[in-house]
Scaffold this active site. Structure first.
Site, short mmCIF file in Angstrom:
data_model
loop_
_atom_site.label_atom_id
_atom_site.label_comp_id
_atom_site.label_asym_id
_atom_site.label_seq_id
_atom_site.Cartn_x
_atom_site.Cartn_y
_atom_site.Cartn_z
N PRO A 9 0.79 -1.23 0.00
CG PRO A 9 -0.10 -1.08 2.14
CD PRO A 9 0.56 -2.04 1.19
CG ASN A 10 -0.08 4.33 1.42
OD1 ASN A 10 -1.06 4.95 1.02
ND2 ASN A 10 -0.07 3.72 2.60
NE ARG A 17 4.13 6.54 1.65
CZ ARG A 17 4.35 5.30 2.04
NH1 ARG A 17 4.64 4.37 1.15
NH2 ARG A 17 4.27 4.99 3.30
CE1 TYR A 22 9.17 4.67 2.78
CE2 TYR A 22 7.65 6.52 2.69
CZ TYR A 22 8.13 5.40 3.33
OH TYR A 22 7.59 5.01 4.53
CG ASN A 73 8.03 -2.45 0.27
OD1 ASN A 73 7.59 -2.57 1.42
ND2 ASN A 73 8.59 -1.34 -0.16
CB ALA A 76 1.63 0.31 6.39
CG HIS A 79 5.46 -2.16 10.25
ND1 HIS A 79 6.79 -2.51 10.26
CD2 HIS A 79 5.34 -1.17 9.32
CE1 HIS A 79 7.44 -1.74 9.38
NE2 HIS A 79 6.58 -0.93 8.80
CG ASP A 86 -0.83 -16.83 8.92
OD1 ASP A 86 0.27 -16.88 9.51
OD2 ASP A 86 -1.93 -16.81 9.51
CD GLU A 97 9.95 -7.87 5.48
OE1 GLU A 97 9.66 -8.97 6.00
OE2 GLU A 97 10.10 -6.82 6.13
CG HIS A 99 11.02 -2.75 4.14
ND1 HIS A 99 9.66 -2.59 4.14
CD2 HIS A 99 11.27 -3.94 4.74
CE1 HIS A 99 9.11 -3.63 4.73
NE2 HIS A 99 10.06 -4.47 5.10
CG LEU A 100 11.40 1.85 -1.45
CD1 LEU A 100 10.09 2.60 -1.61
CD2 LEU A 100 12.26 2.01 -2.68
NE ARG A 106 10.79 5.60 8.19
CZ ARG A 106 9.73 5.46 7.38
NH1 ARG A 106 9.73 4.49 6.47
NH2 ARG A 106 8.70 6.28 7.48
NE ARG A 110 7.47 4.28 9.70
CZ ARG A 110 6.34 4.41 9.01
NH1 ARG A 110 5.94 3.45 8.21
NH2 ARG A 110 5.62 5.52 9.08
C1 DQA Z 1 8.26 0.78 3.60
C2 DQA Z 1 8.43 1.03 5.10
C3 DQA Z 1 7.10 0.92 5.82
O1 DQA Z 1 7.26 1.15 7.22
C4 DQA Z 1 6.13 1.94 5.28
O2 DQA Z 1 4.86 1.78 5.90
C5 DQA Z 1 6.01 1.90 3.80
C6 DQA Z 1 7.21 1.70 3.00
C7 DQA Z 1 9.58 0.99 2.81
O3 DQA Z 1 9.65 0.54 1.68
O4 DQA Z 1 10.50 1.64 3.33
O5 DQA Z 1 4.94 2.11 3.25
O6 DQA Z 1 7.88 -0.57 3.40
#
Ligand code: DQA
Length: 147
Positions: A9-10, A17, A22, A73, A76, A79, A86, A97, A99-100, A106, A110
């Site tokens: 998401p996002n 953003r 990011y 990725n 959110a 977490h 699962d 997994e 993450h940017l 942080r 997180r």
């Molecule tokens: C994220 C880190 C997460 O905590 C955050 O909610 C994101 C992006 C990252 O790629 O750094 O949406 O997964």
């Protein structure tokens, strides 16, 4: 070899953003970097983005019989989504997994990933390159499993 990439998401709003966290690449630019690397590694990638937990669970399930590995990725959901955790542990494929941002540097909420314990590993903090490293790691895991 086929590797599925899932952006949570996002991440559709990358570029707009919080670029300090990011980066400035938008999602299309990031996906182009992933596709370019995949081409040079001789790997087929299929890339999805979803803002919805259930849809991400479905995208993970669809890997079975269809993809050799997953780079995800969970954003959110990382977490707190036990449903995504699962799904990852159910498919029994190599999962990386990514993450940017460096989630460990942080806010405290997180620092914890509920997904990481069921993934093969986690790559965080390298911006767009986290995905590229994740793709390389996933390819290596598939090759090792085939040996
Ligand atoms: C994220 C880190 C997460 O905590 C955050 O909610 C994101 C992006 C990252 O790629 O750094 O949406 O997964």
């Amino acid at each position: 070899m086929r590797i599925r990439i899932i952006h949570g998401p996002n991440l559709n709003l990358l570029g707009l953003r919080e670029p300090d966290l990011y980066g400035h690449d938008n999602l299309d630019e990031l996906n182009k970097k992933i596709q370019d690397l995949a081409g040079s590694l001789g790997v087929e990638v299929e890339i999805f983005q979803s803002n919805s937990e259930g849809e991400i669970v479905d995208l993970i399930h669809q890997c079975v019989g269809h993809a050799d590995a997953l780079v995800i990725n969970p954003a959110a959901y990382t977490h707190y989504s036990i449903a995504i955790r699962d799904a990852v542990s159910t498919i029994r494929l190599p999962v990386v997994e990514v993450h940017l941002s460096n989630i460990h540097a942080r806010e405290e909420f997180r620092h914890r990933s509920v997904v990481a314990p069921v993934a093969c590993g986690q790559i965080a903090g390298f911006g767009s390159a986290s995905y590229l490293l994740g793709l390389r790691a996933a390819k290596q895991l598939v090759e090792e499993a085939r040996r």
